[in-house]
Design a protein around this motif. Structure first.
Motif, short mmCIF file in Angstrom:
data_model
loop_
_atom_site.label_atom_id
_atom_site.label_comp_id
_atom_site.label_asym_id
_atom_site.label_seq_id
_atom_site.Cartn_x
_atom_site.Cartn_y
_atom_site.Cartn_z
N LEU A 160 -21.63 -83.07 54.06
CA LEU A 160 -21.27 -82.01 55.00
C LEU A 160 -22.24 -80.84 54.88
O LEU A 160 -22.69 -80.28 55.89
N LYS A 161 -22.55 -80.49 53.66
CA LYS A 161 -23.45 -79.34 53.43
C LYS A 161 -24.80 -79.56 54.12
O LYS A 161 -25.36 -78.66 54.74
N ARG A 172 -24.21 -79.38 57.92
CA ARG A 172 -23.83 -78.01 58.29
C ARG A 172 -25.07 -77.13 58.46
O ARG A 172 -25.09 -76.22 59.30
N GLY A 232 -18.72 -75.96 53.58
CA GLY A 232 -18.74 -75.60 55.00
C GLY A 232 -17.62 -76.17 55.84
O GLY A 232 -17.64 -76.04 57.06
#
Length: 201
Positions: free
Chosen positions: A134-135, A138, A165
């Motif tokens: 996700l990071k 993001r 995030g």
């Protein structure tokens, strides 16, 4: 206080849906998704829309086509959640004035979903992407884009996901499994809310 949690009550029946949803709402969660592969989901959504439509965002999950979007809308649902990114389903949901949360896993899917007008993104399966995944995604998403982690997100790692995030979460079996009593659901939902508040509020 509105928490960014969608309770996924997969497998719920129309006979029990009102009591289960009441338990979820009383715990402090006001977004409820009845997956389309539950028994008679449209009947359940209709009951929820009629009973709780003024205090909860109610809708369907596992929505795969435009016909299902229309059926959910007719039942009174306002929320469309999908496991995949189908621009036609997204655009149609938004055109109907409904929230659209498609499942995405890659930057390509994420941008296709946003281009189609998605309200927010459902990172799924979250346990495969992980907070690190996700990071990375993001970093390229538009500012303000809402991402909910679904699958692999729970009380033990809410903070880790939030730090990466995530704006919110879809929670299924940690709140409801087929056959649970309303009291059991309330107890589990309250534990999720307590962990969420500790990690994010």
């Amino acid at each position: 206080m509105t928490r960014s949690i969608i309770a996924i009550i997969r497998g719920v029946t129309p006979e029990e849906v009102e009591a289960v949803a009441a338990a979820v709402l009383e715990s402090g969660i006001d977004k409820i998704e009845v997956p389309m592969n539950s028994p008679d989901p449209l009947k359940s959504i209709g009951i929820l829309a009629k009973t709780f439509g003024d205090k909860a965002l109610v809708g369907a999950g596992t929505v795969l086509n435009v016909a299902q979007v229309d059926a959910v809308k007719s039942a009174g649902g306002q929320l469309i959640v999908s496991p995949n990114c189908d621009p036609e389903v997204i655009a149609h949901s938004v055109a109907q004035g409904m929230e659209s949360w498609p499942g995405v896993f890659t930057p390509t899917e994420a941008f296709a979903a946003l281009k189609a007008g998605a309200t927010g993104l459902k990172l799924f399966p979250g346990n495969m992407a992980g907070p690190d995944g996700l990071k990375a995604v993001r970093a390229v998403l538009p500012k303000g884009c809402q991402v909910y982690a679904v699958g692999g997100a729970g009380p033990e790692n809410f903070k880790e996901w939030a730090d990466a995030g995530a704006n919110g979460f879809g929670i299924g079996s940690a709140i409801y499994k087929s056959g649970m009593t309303a009291a059991e659901v309330r107890s589990k939902a309250e534990a999720i809310v307590a962990a969420y508040d500790e990690a994010l509020v």
